[in-house]
Write a protein that holds these residues in place. Structure first.
Motif, PDB file in Angstrom:
ATOM      1  N   PHE A 337       0.829  -1.198   0.000  1.00 63.46           N
ATOM      2  CA  PHE A 337       0.000   0.000   0.000  1.00 63.46           C
ATOM      3  C   PHE A 337       0.874   1.263   0.000  1.00 63.46           C
ATOM      4  O   PHE A 337       0.504   2.282  -0.562  1.00 63.46           O
ATOM      5  CB  PHE A 337      -0.909   0.040   1.232  1.00 63.46           C
ATOM      6  N   GLY A 338       2.054   1.165   0.633  1.00 63.59           N
ATOM      7  CA  GLY A 338       2.899   2.341   0.832  1.00 63.59           C
ATOM      8  C   GLY A 338       3.545   2.884  -0.425  1.00 63.59           C
ATOM      9  O   GLY A 338       3.933   4.055  -0.462  1.00 63.59           O
ATOM     10  N   TRP A 339       3.659   2.086  -1.469  1.00 61.25           N
ATOM     11  CA  TRP A 339       4.296   2.524  -2.711  1.00 61.25           C
ATOM     12  C   TRP A 339       3.619   3.745  -3.327  1.00 61.25           C
ATOM     13  O   TRP A 339       4.244   4.518  -4.066  1.00 61.25           O
ATOM     14  CB  TRP A 339       4.258   1.394  -3.742  1.00 61.25           C
ATOM     15  N   TYR A 340       2.340   3.947  -3.033  1.00 59.34           N
ATOM     16  CA  TYR A 340       1.563   4.936  -3.761  1.00 59.34           C
ATOM     17  C   TYR A 340       2.023   6.365  -3.470  1.00 59.34           C
ATOM     18  O   TYR A 340       1.915   7.248  -4.328  1.00 59.34           O
ATOM     19  CB  TYR A 340       0.079   4.788  -3.404  1.00 59.34           C
ATOM     20  N   GLY A 341       2.547   6.619  -2.275  1.00 65.38           N
ATOM     21  CA  GLY A 341       3.013   7.964  -1.927  1.00 65.38           C
ATOM     22  C   GLY A 341       4.129   8.451  -2.840  1.00 65.38           C
ATOM     23  O   GLY A 341       3.985   9.480  -3.517  1.00 65.38           O
ATOM     24  N   PRO A 342       5.287   7.755  -2.886  1.00 62.03           N
ATOM     25  CA  PRO A 342       6.350   8.202  -3.791  1.00 62.03           C
ATOM     26  C   PRO A 342       5.965   8.097  -5.257  1.00 62.03           C
ATOM     27  O   PRO A 342       6.406   8.901  -6.076  1.00 62.03           O
ATOM     28  CB  PRO A 342       7.521   7.259  -3.453  1.00 62.03           C
ATOM     29  N   TRP A 343       5.120   7.121  -5.596  1.00 63.96           N
ATOM     30  CA  TRP A 343       4.713   6.941  -6.998  1.00 63.96           C
ATOM     31  C   TRP A 343       3.927   8.149  -7.499  1.00 63.96           C
ATOM     32  O   TRP A 343       4.209   8.687  -8.575  1.00 63.96           O
ATOM     33  CB  TRP A 343       3.872   5.667  -7.126  1.00 63.96           C
ATOM     34  N   VAL A 344       2.944   8.604  -6.746  1.00 66.09           N
ATOM     35  CA  VAL A 344       2.117   9.706  -7.214  1.00 66.09           C
ATOM     36  C   VAL A 344       2.899  11.020  -7.200  1.00 66.09           C
ATOM     37  O   VAL A 344       2.671  11.895  -8.044  1.00 66.09           O
ATOM     38  CB  VAL A 344       0.810   9.810  -6.389  1.00 66.09           C
ATOM     39  N   ALA A 345       3.849  11.177  -6.274  1.00 66.97           N
ATOM     40  CA  ALA A 345       4.720  12.359  -6.298  1.00 66.97           C
ATOM     41  C   ALA A 345       5.581  12.352  -7.564  1.00 66.97           C
ATOM     42  O   ALA A 345       5.801  13.404  -8.190  1.00 66.97           O
ATOM     43  CB  ALA A 345       5.597  12.397  -5.054  1.00 66.97           C
ATOM     44  N   TYR A 346       6.065  11.173  -7.953  1.00 72.52           N
ATOM     45  CA  TYR A 346       6.844  11.035  -9.186  1.00 72.52           C
ATOM     46  C   TYR A 346       5.994  11.413 -10.401  1.00 72.52           C
ATOM     47  O   TYR A 346       6.476  12.075 -11.331  1.00 72.52           O
ATOM     48  CB  TYR A 346       7.349   9.595  -9.298  1.00 72.52           C
ATOM     49  N   VAL A 347       4.728  11.020 -10.400  1.00 75.43           N
ATOM     50  CA  VAL A 347       3.830  11.342 -11.515  1.00 75.43           C
ATOM     51  C   VAL A 347       3.667  12.847 -11.652  1.00 75.43           C
ATOM     52  O   VAL A 347       3.747  13.404 -12.754  1.00 75.43           O
ATOM     53  CB  VAL A 347       2.453  10.674 -11.327  1.00 75.43           C
ATOM     54  N   THR A 348       3.424  13.546 -10.542  1.00 80.75           N
ATOM     55  CA  THR A 348       3.205  14.998 -10.612  1.00 80.75           C
ATOM     56  C   THR A 348       4.444  15.729 -11.106  1.00 80.75           C
ATOM     57  O   THR A 348       4.336  16.726 -11.834  1.00 80.75           O
ATOM     58  CB  THR A 348       2.795  15.555  -9.241  1.00 80.75           C
ATOM     59  N   GLU A 349       5.632  15.245 -10.738  1.00 75.42           N
ATOM     60  CA  GLU A 349       6.855  15.928 -11.146  1.00 75.42           C
ATOM     61  C   GLU A 349       7.258  15.594 -12.579  1.00 75.42           C
ATOM     62  O   GLU A 349       7.958  16.373 -13.226  1.00 75.42           O
ATOM     63  CB  GLU A 349       7.985  15.578 -10.180  1.00 75.42           C
ATOM     64  N   ALA A 350       6.803  14.452 -13.095  1.00 73.55           N
ATOM     65  CA  ALA A 350       7.118  14.076 -14.474  1.00 73.55           C
ATOM     66  C   ALA A 350       6.124  14.669 -15.469  1.00 73.55           C
ATOM     67  O   ALA A 350       6.349  14.605 -16.680  1.00 73.55           O
ATOM     68  CB  ALA A 350       7.137  12.551 -14.607  1.00 73.55           C
ATOM     69  N   ALA A 351       5.031  15.255 -14.976  1.00 74.65           N
ATOM     70  CA  ALA A 351       3.978  15.767 -15.855  1.00 74.65           C
ATOM     71  C   ALA A 351       4.427  17.049 -16.558  1.00 74.65           C
ATOM     72  O   ALA A 351       5.145  17.866 -15.977  1.00 74.65           O
ATOM     73  CB  ALA A 351       2.711  16.048 -15.047  1.00 74.65           C
ATOM     74  N   PRO A 352       3.998  17.242 -17.820  1.00 72.25           N
ATOM     75  CA  PRO A 352       4.277  18.516 -18.500  1.00 72.25           C
ATOM     76  C   PRO A 352       3.610  19.679 -17.780  1.00 72.25           C
ATOM     77  O   PRO A 352       2.584  19.507 -17.119  1.00 72.25           O
ATOM     78  CB  PRO A 352       3.651  18.308 -19.896  1.00 72.25           C
TER      79      PRO A 352
END
Length: 414
Positions: A337-352
């Motif tokens: 369950f814990g993976w989602y925190g760093p994963w979603v932060a990575y998504v926001t920073e990789a977004a155009p």
């Protein structure tokens, strides 16, 4: 009293960014309340199977029903979030979840309950990307992972509370009362978000004017994100780990009750502990990603390795021992369950730039494919084989493949 109020107002005026912690609190609360009922379905598994005469596959379909509409709804929600305030997009969506659950309490049977959960999914489509976007806009990169971890902890937190409360409600008042409870909780979250959320004090950077291309051309331009290496890593890791997350949520109580001869009440408590570990995992792992020299995605890779190890134990005879199995489910809660925190932060920073909402919606909509298909498939495997081993092995295989491909891509990037 008036002087104290004026002093507080003056302090907020001098540092308006302090309100970011309030935004984080209400976003986390709304996430927890909106996902409260669906997150607790796993703990209601035995009650629902008994009351509605369901197979394990049908139980999995209940979760899939709530996640079907977001397959497309997350993309729509992402577009709305790039155009309108999160305050109304998220608030209205969370309110729709509450009303749909209230209507679902009147469902005459299984089919009508499925339909009600489809509408729940429609409203919930706005909550995940909207809450993430609201937090990302208030926190800079130095604190964004930690903030995202707290916010994303709302889902396992709500699920843990639901797993503790809803079985008691079902035991005392029946399964219909659990939907009424979930509906009331979701409406409460909607009211808090609409009443308290504010946009950041610094206005967003002006966006380039949208080209006057046909809708199909604009859609093709957005979907070009799928070709980016970072997007490939996001999709593969997200679908594999979300499969594990929902597999653990649906099968934990059933595995402990059937394979380990643990009572329903104690098995539900293990699920609560697992989801509580998920709350801690989302916060701790996201905070680690803020400070990791290897980047946020390295933490996601660590989660995949840990998940594979835990699933491997469940496929052995040791995984049927009550103490061992309980410990493994807590371990899987922390990393699965814990993976989602760093994963979603990575998504926001990789977004155009200017497309954060759409990028979040796109990534989460791809996850929906796994969320829709995996729970009923796992349930069917359990029904056909009368064993949980094939289900855990399938989840392990999916994670191994994602780890191999994305780890190789990460090394090439470095």
């Amino acid at each position: 009293m008036t002087q104290q109020t004026a002093a507080r107002a003056g302090s907020q005026a001098r540092d308006p960014w302090r309100y970011r912690w309030t935004v984080l609190g209400i976003a986390t609360f709304t996430q927890a309340t909106s996902g409260f009922f669906v997150g607790g379905i796993g703990a209601l598994g035995v009650h629902l199977q008994s009351a509605l005469d369901l197979s394990t596959a049908q139980l999995g379909l209940l979760v899939s029903a709530a996640q079907l509409v977001p397959l497309a709804g997350l993309l729509v929600a992402g577009e709305l979030l790039d155009r309108y305030s999160e305050r109304w997009v998220v608030g209205i969506g969370a309110g729709a979840v509450g009303l749909a659950l209230g209507a679902g309490s009147l469902a005459p049977g299984y089919t009508a309950l499925l339909v009600a959960l489809l509408v729940v999914g429609m409203g919930y489509s706005t909550v995940q990307p909207g809450g993430s976007k609201s937090v990302a806009s208030w926190f800079d990169a130095s604190q964004r992972g930690f903030a995202m971890g707290i916010r994303q902890a709302g889902l396992p937190l709500g699920a843990a509370l639901a797993s503790a409360v809803l079985p008691l409600v079902a035991e005392e008042f029946g399964w219909r009362a659990t939907l009424l409870t979930g509906g009331f909780v979701s409406l409460l979250g909607a009211g808090v978000f609409m009443g308290c959320y504010r946009r950041p004090p610094t206005p967003p950077a002006p966006l380039e004017k949208e080209p006057s291309d046909p809708l199909a051309a604009q859609l093709r331009a957005r979907l070009q994100m799928l070709r980016e290496p970072s997007t490939v890593k996001i999709m593969l890791s997200g679908t594999s780990l979300i499969s594990v997350q929902y597999g653990v949520g649906i099968l934990t109580v059933l595995h402990l009750h059937r394979s380990s001869s643990v009572g329903i009440e104690k098995a539900a408590l293990v699920l609560v502990a697992s989801q509580g570990a998920g709350v801690a995992g989302r916060i701790c792992l996201a905070a680690w990603s803020d400070r990791s020299r290897s980047g946020r995605y390295a933490i996601v890779l660590v989660c995949m390795v840990a998940v594979i190890a835990g699933l491997a134990v469940l496929t052995t005879p040791a995984g049927r021992e009550p103490v061992v199995a309980s410990g493994v489910f807590v371990w899987l809660g922390f990393f699965g369950f814990g993976w989602y925190g760093p994963w979603v932060a990575y998504v926001t920073e990789a977004a155009p730039q200017g497309k954060t909402g759409f990028a979040l919606g796109l990534a989460m909509s791809v996850n929906q494919i796994a969320i829709i298909t995996v729970p009923p498939v796992l349930g069917l495997l359990v029904d056909l084989t009368s064993s949980f081993t094939p289900a855990w092995a399938l989840l392990s295989l999916l994670t191994v493949v994602a780890l191999a491909v994305t780890a190789a891509a990460e090394l090439r990037t470095r």
